[in-house]
Design a protein around this motif. Structure first.
Motif, PDB file in Angstrom:
ATOM      1  N   VAL A 176       0.978  -1.153  -0.034  1.00 32.02           N
ATOM      2  CA  VAL A 176      -0.070   0.017  -0.222  1.00 32.02           C
ATOM      3  C   VAL A 176       0.954   1.373   0.011  1.00 32.02           C
ATOM      4  CG1 VAL A 176      -1.995   1.185   1.053  1.00 32.02           C
ATOM      5  CG2 VAL A 176      -1.460  -1.206   1.498  1.00 32.02           C
ATOM      6  N   ALA A 177       0.462   2.335  -0.843  1.00 30.31           N
ATOM      7  CA  ALA A 177       1.146   3.598  -0.606  1.00 30.31           C
ATOM      8  C   ALA A 177       0.139   4.662  -0.881  1.00 30.31           C
ATOM      9  CB  ALA A 177       2.430   3.653  -1.808  1.00 30.31           C
ATOM     10  N   LEU A 178       0.827   6.004  -0.795  1.00 29.70           N
ATOM     11  CA  LEU A 178       0.248   7.078  -1.279  1.00 29.70           C
ATOM     12  C   LEU A 178       0.839   7.765  -2.281  1.00 29.70           C
ATOM     13  CD1 LEU A 178      -0.492   8.687   2.586  1.00 29.70           C
ATOM     14  CD2 LEU A 178      -2.094   7.996   0.609  1.00 29.70           C
ATOM     15  N   THR A 179       0.166   8.382  -3.112  1.00 28.65           N
ATOM     16  CA  THR A 179       0.605   9.120  -4.176  1.00 28.65           C
ATOM     17  C   THR A 179      -0.194  10.200  -4.757  1.00 28.65           C
ATOM     18  OG1 THR A 179       1.553   9.111  -6.555  1.00 28.65           O
ATOM     19  CG2 THR A 179      -0.143   7.373  -6.094  1.00 28.65           C
ATOM     20  N   ASN A 180       0.513  11.277  -5.367  1.00 27.78           N
ATOM     21  CA  ASN A 180      -0.585  12.240  -6.031  1.00 27.78           C
ATOM     22  C   ASN A 180      -1.036  11.389  -7.450  1.00 27.78           C
ATOM     23  OD1 ASN A 180      -0.143  14.085  -4.126  1.00 27.78           O
ATOM     24  ND2 ASN A 180       1.193  15.656  -5.379  1.00 27.78           N
ATOM     25  N   THR A 181      -2.312  12.004  -7.791  1.00 30.26           N
ATOM     26  CA  THR A 181      -2.647  11.441  -8.811  1.00 30.26           C
ATOM     27  C   THR A 181      -1.827  11.626 -10.282  1.00 30.26           C
ATOM     28  OG1 THR A 181      -4.086  13.292  -8.890  1.00 30.26           O
ATOM     29  CG2 THR A 181      -5.249  11.296  -8.537  1.00 30.26           C
ATOM     30  N   TYR A 182      -1.218  12.684 -10.238  1.00 33.88           N
ATOM     31  CA  TYR A 182      -0.610  12.845 -12.048  1.00 33.88           C
ATOM     32  C   TYR A 182       0.444  12.069 -11.873  1.00 33.88           C
ATOM     33  CZ  TYR A 182       2.390  16.114  -8.931  1.00 33.88           C
ATOM     34  OH  TYR A 182       3.216  16.733  -8.313  1.00 33.88           O
ATOM     35  N   TYR A 183       1.280  11.487 -10.715  1.00 32.65           N
ATOM     36  CA  TYR A 183       2.465  10.607 -11.135  1.00 32.65           C
ATOM     37  C   TYR A 183       1.834   9.238 -11.507  1.00 32.65           C
ATOM     38  CZ  TYR A 183       5.131  13.639  -8.370  1.00 32.65           C
ATOM     39  OH  TYR A 183       6.001  14.951  -7.973  1.00 32.65           O
ATOM     40  N   LEU A 184       0.441   8.845 -11.113  1.00 26.51           N
ATOM     41  CA  LEU A 184       0.018   7.632 -11.436  1.00 26.51           C
ATOM     42  C   LEU A 184      -0.463   7.660 -13.113  1.00 26.51           C
ATOM     43  CD1 LEU A 184      -0.809   4.755 -10.688  1.00 26.51           C
ATOM     44  CD2 LEU A 184      -2.908   5.730  -9.816  1.00 26.51           C
ATOM     45  N   ALA A 185      -1.124   9.021 -13.145  1.00 29.60           N
ATOM     46  CA  ALA A 185      -1.936   9.142 -14.508  1.00 29.60           C
ATOM     47  C   ALA A 185      -0.490   9.140 -15.528  1.00 29.60           C
ATOM     48  CB  ALA A 185      -2.591  10.382 -14.680  1.00 29.60           C
ATOM     49  N   ARG A 186       0.598   9.971 -15.327  1.00 28.16           N
ATOM     50  CA  ARG A 186       1.608   9.882 -16.262  1.00 28.16           C
ATOM     51  C   ARG A 186       2.188   8.475 -16.629  1.00 28.16           C
ATOM     52  NH1 ARG A 186       6.251  13.101 -13.431  1.00 28.16           N
ATOM     53  NH2 ARG A 186       4.812  14.904 -13.351  1.00 28.16           N
ATOM     54  N   GLY A 199     -16.427  25.375 -13.306  1.00 27.65           N
ATOM     55  CA  GLY A 199     -17.159  25.096 -14.769  1.00 27.65           C
ATOM     56  C   GLY A 199     -16.207  24.829 -16.008  1.00 27.65           C
ATOM     57  N   VAL A 200     -14.819  24.527 -15.698  1.00 28.51           N
ATOM     58  CA  VAL A 200     -14.112  23.809 -16.724  1.00 28.51           C
ATOM     59  C   VAL A 200     -14.056  22.539 -16.667  1.00 28.51           C
ATOM     60  CG1 VAL A 200     -11.721  24.070 -17.604  1.00 28.51           C
ATOM     61  CG2 VAL A 200     -12.602  26.139 -16.570  1.00 28.51           C
ATOM     62  N   LYS A 201     -14.559  22.004 -17.776  1.00 26.27           N
ATOM     63  CA  LYS A 201     -14.472  20.480 -17.775  1.00 26.27           C
ATOM     64  C   LYS A 201     -13.073  19.920 -18.636  1.00 26.27           C
ATOM     65  CE  LYS A 201     -18.688  19.263 -16.350  1.00 26.27           C
ATOM     66  NZ  LYS A 201     -18.514  20.212 -15.068  1.00 26.27           N
ATOM     67  N   LEU A 202     -12.782  18.713 -17.858  1.00 24.11           N
ATOM     68  CA  LEU A 202     -11.483  18.427 -18.532  1.00 24.11           C
ATOM     69  C   LEU A 202     -11.855  17.024 -19.143  1.00 24.11           C
ATOM     70  CD1 LEU A 202      -8.419  18.660 -18.389  1.00 24.11           C
ATOM     71  CD2 LEU A 202      -8.473  17.435 -16.271  1.00 24.11           C
ATOM     72  N   SER A 203     -11.092  16.732 -20.200  1.00 20.13           N
ATOM     73  CA  SER A 203     -11.452  15.288 -20.818  1.00 20.13           C
ATOM     74  C   SER A 203      -9.874  14.616 -20.769  1.00 20.13           C
ATOM     75  CB  SER A 203     -12.058  15.200 -22.051  1.00 20.13           C
ATOM     76  OG  SER A 203     -11.105  15.322 -23.143  1.00 20.13           O
ATOM     77  N   ASN A 204      -9.564  13.697 -19.883  1.00 20.44           N
ATOM     78  CA  ASN A 204      -8.372  13.138 -19.940  1.00 20.44           C
ATOM     79  C   ASN A 204      -8.704  11.636 -19.694  1.00 20.44           C
ATOM     80  OD1 ASN A 204      -6.101  11.958 -18.470  1.00 20.44           O
ATOM     81  ND2 ASN A 204      -5.227  14.166 -18.138  1.00 20.44           N
ATOM     82  N   PRO A 205      -8.012  10.735 -20.530  1.00 20.47           N
ATOM     83  CA  PRO A 205      -8.363   9.383 -20.352  1.00 20.47           C
ATOM     84  C   PRO A 205      -7.818   8.924 -19.302  1.00 20.47           C
ATOM     85  CG  PRO A 205      -7.016   9.989 -22.296  1.00 20.47           C
ATOM     86  CD  PRO A 205      -7.632  11.329 -21.761  1.00 20.47           C
ATOM     87  N   ALA A 206      -6.816   8.973 -18.829  1.00 20.82           N
ATOM     88  CA  ALA A 206      -6.059   8.623 -17.611  1.00 20.82           C
ATOM     89  C   ALA A 206      -7.039   8.783 -16.428  1.00 20.82           C
ATOM     90  CB  ALA A 206      -4.712   9.151 -17.721  1.00 20.82           C
ATOM     91  N   LEU A 207      -7.357  10.112 -16.094  1.00 23.78           N
ATOM     92  CA  LEU A 207      -8.145  10.613 -14.924  1.00 23.78           C
ATOM     93  C   LEU A 207      -9.509  10.177 -14.976  1.00 23.78           C
ATOM     94  CD1 LEU A 207      -6.774  14.270 -14.433  1.00 23.78           C
ATOM     95  CD2 LEU A 207      -6.046  12.338 -13.583  1.00 23.78           C
ATOM     96  N   GLN A 208     -10.177   9.907 -16.123  1.00 21.92           N
ATOM     97  CA  GLN A 208     -11.249   9.326 -16.264  1.00 21.92           C
ATOM     98  C   GLN A 208     -11.279   7.793 -15.758  1.00 21.92           C
ATOM     99  OE1 GLN A 208     -13.916  10.938 -17.375  1.00 21.92           O
ATOM    100  NE2 GLN A 208     -15.416   9.266 -17.567  1.00 21.92           N
TER     101      GLN A 208
END
Ligand code: FE
Length: 361
Positions: free
Chosen positions: A233-243, A318-327
Motif C-alpha cells: 500500500v502507498a500514497l501518491t499524487n494522482t498525476y504521477y500515476l496518470a503519467r 465550470g471548466v470540464k476536462l477530458s483526460n482518459p487517464a483521470l477518467q
C-alpha cells in the motif's frame, strides 16, 4: 487658389516634409521600442512540466508580454525571494503545494491581488483567505492524494480511507515518502482539520508502525514499491500515476497493471486535494502583467491546457476536462474534501510537532 511653389522651394519643401515625417516615425519607433522593452513578466516557477511551454508562448502571442522564467522547486523559490528582498525581479510566483503557498504568504513574499475575474473563476476554498488589499494567492489546478495498493494481496475495502492506513492489519505493508515532504505535510494538515490533532497523532503513529521501510523516495517510487512487492500500500499524487498510465513504456505499463487505486474517504469527508497555484510577488516591478497572466491562467483555455498537460484538474469553476487517464482512475468523478485550503498551511507547525513525537521521519 492654387499654391505655386517658388523655384527653390520645389526641392526644399518635400525634403523638409520628409525629414519631419522621418523624425516623427523615428520618435514613434523609439517609444514603441521602449514600450516593448517594458512588456516583460518575470516568472519564478516550481512547475517544471514541459507541456506548460505552449501556454507561456500563447500568452506572449496574445499580449506581447515576454515571459522570462526562473525554474526551481518550491523551497528554492522561497529561499531566493527571501535572499533577494526588495531587489527581487520576480513578478509572478507559481508553486505546487498549498502549505508552501501559505508559508510564502505568511512570510510576506506576496502582494494581495484584487481581480474580479480571478475571484469569479477560482472557488473560495481553493484560494487564500482575502486580506486587506485582496487575495494573497490563487489555486490554479488540483491534484488528489490517493491510495495505491497491490491488487493481489490487498482488499480494496481495507484501504478505502486514510484512517485505515494505520490499521494493524497493514503492519509492514506501507510505503511512504518523507513525512516532512510538502505533499504529506499538506495531507496531514488536512487530516488534522477533519479529525482534530489527537486522532491525527494516533493515526500518524499507526502509520509509522505499519511502514515496510523507513520513508524515502518520491511518489513514483512508492507506486513502484507496491508493484515490486517491497510493500503493498502507498500514497501518491494522482498525476504521477496518470503519467505512468499514459506512458508508452512497457515497464510503466507492467507497474500500473499490478496496482489498484482508491480515492479515499468517499463516504466521509472526501479525498484530500492539494493545489498548484500562483501569486504576485511582493516587490513585483510589473504587477499589472502579473495579474494579467494569473487571469489568463484561470481562463478556460489555459485551465484545460495547464491541468491536462500534467494530468491535474482545473481549479476554475465550470471548466470540464477530458483526460482518459483521470477518467479511468475516477470512473468519472470523485468527492473531494471541502476545507479552506489555507487551513492545510495553518496546521503545519502542529503537524511537524506530531511527526517528531511519533518518530515519523
Ligand atoms: Fe509533484
Amino acid at each position: 487658389m492654387t499654391f505655386i511653389p517658388s523655384s527653390d522651394s520645389t526641392s526644399a519643401r518635400p525634403h523638409s516634409w520628409m525629414a519631419l515625417a522621418a523624425s516623427v516615425i523615428g520618435g514613434l519607433l523609439i517609444s514603441v521600442h521602449a514600450a516593448a522593452q517594458e512588456q516583460v513578466l518575470n516568472l519564478y516557477s516550481a512547475r517544471h512540466y514541459p507541456t506548460d511551454e505552449a501556454l507561456y508562448s500563447n500568452f506572449t502571442k496574445a499580449t506581447g508580454i515576454r515571459i522570462a522564467r526562473v525554474d526551481a522547486d518550491d523551497a528554492g523559490i522561497l529561499a531566493r525571494l527571501k535572499a533577494e528582498g526588495a531587489a527581487s525581479p520576480a513578478d509572478l510566483i507559481l508553486l505546487v503545494d498549498a502549505a508552501r503557498l501559505w508559508r510564502a504568504e505568511v512570510d510576506g513574499l506576496f502582494q494581495p491581488v484584487k481581480s474580479p475575474a480571478l475571484e469569479a473563476a477560482i472557488p473560495a476554498n481553493l484560494r487564500a483567505k482575502a486580506v486587506e488589499g485582496g487575495t494573497p494567492w490563487f489555486g490554479l489546478s488540483t491534484r488528489a492524494r490517493v491510495v495505491v495498493y497491490d491488487k493481489l494481496s490487498i482488499k480494496r475495502e481495507d484501504v478505502d480511507t486514510y484512517e485505515k492506513l494505520a490499521d494493524p492489519k497493514l503492519k509492514g505493508k506501507l510505503c511512504i515518502r518523507s513525512g516532512s515532504h510538502p505533499y504529506n505535510l499538506s495531507l496531514f494538515g488536512a487530516v488534522t482539520e477533519h479529525l482534530g490533532p489527537e486522532k491525527t497523532e494516533a493515526w500518524l503513529k499507526g502509520m509509522v508502525a505499519n511502514m515496510a521501510r523507513p520513508p524515502k523516495g518520491g511518489d513514483t517510487d512508492q507506486i513502484k514499491g507496491v508493484a515490486s512487492g517491497e510493500c503493498a500500500v502507498a500514497l501518491t499524487n494522482t498525476y504521477y500515476l496518470a503519467r505512468m498510465m499514459r506512458s508508452g513504456k512497457p515497464e510503466d505499463q507492467a507497474v500500473t497493471e499490478k496496482i489498484g487505486v482508491v480515492f479515499p474517504n468517499q463516504s466521509s469527508w472526501g479525498t484530500h486535494v492539494n493545489v498548484a497555484g500562483g501569486a504576485v510577488a511582493r516587490y513585483a516591478k510589473h504587477p499589472q502583467n502579473a495579474v494579467r497572466f494569473l487571469e489568463y491562467l484561470a481562463s478556460p483555455e489555459a485551465q484545460n491546457h495547464f491541468a491536462n498537460g500534467n494530468n491535474e484538474w482545473p481549479a476554475a469553476q465550470g471548466v470540464k476536462l477530458s483526460n482518459p487517464a483521470l477518467q479511468a482512475m475516477t470512473g468519472g468523478s470523485f468527492k473531494s474534501e471541502l476545507i479552506p485550503i489555507s487551513a492545510v498551511g495553518m496546521n503545519q507547525v502542529k503537524v511537524q510537532q506530531m511527526l517528531d513525537r511519533v518518530g515519523f521521519k
